[in-house]
Design a protein around this motif. Structure first.
Motif: not given
Length: 143
Positions: A20-26, A34-47
């Motif tokens: 509905a409001g996210q066509r340009e973002v999708l 951005s999703y890959a970078f965020l996932t990379h950072v989040l998976l490093c957080t426990p370490f």
């Protein structure tokens, strides 16, 4: 276009809400990178948390793979690593993603949401491909 509830996949309501409001973002080439970078950072957080705890707790430090190699990395070293990862994502992953997006991205989003099975298979396939490419680039970088 709204799909009748009797013919809609399970995820159709969620898909329509996201579209509905996210066509340009999708459709943006920045979303996957951005999703890959965020996932990379989040998976490093426990370490990061374990290294921070290891600097004050000997018991946590003894569980490290290289337990006898001295103290865990400092937060400064973690910050340097974060900046290095960010620069590599900006200089490598983002341009490659933009190129792939320009070559084979759909111009419009599909009306029907994927089935739950299709979603799981495609997410798994994307993670597998990304992980394989990441591994190859990591090996090439250290040779």
């Amino acid at each position: 276009m709204h799909v009748p509830p009797s013919e809609a996949p399970v995820l159709q309501g969620l898909w329509e809400a996201v579209q509905a409001g996210q066509r340009e973002v999708l459709l943006s080439p920045y979303l996957p990178a951005s999703y890959a970078f965020l996932t990379h950072v989040l998976l490093c957080t426990p370490f990061l948390a374990l290294d921070a705890l290891g600097s004050v707790c000997q018991r946590v430090r003894s569980w490290r793979v290289s337990a006898g190699s001295g103290p865990p990395p400092s937060l400064r070293r973690w910050g340097e690593c974060f900046l290095r990862v960010l620069s590599r994502y900006l200089s490598s992953v983002l341009p490659a993603t933009a190129l792939l997006h320009a070559l084979c991205s759909p111009a419009v989003l599909p009306l029907l949401a994927p089935s739950c099975w299709e979603l799981c298979v495609e997410v798994f396939a994307c993670l597998l491909v990304f992980d394989t490419l990441f591994f190859i680039s990591h090996v090439a970088m250290h040779r």
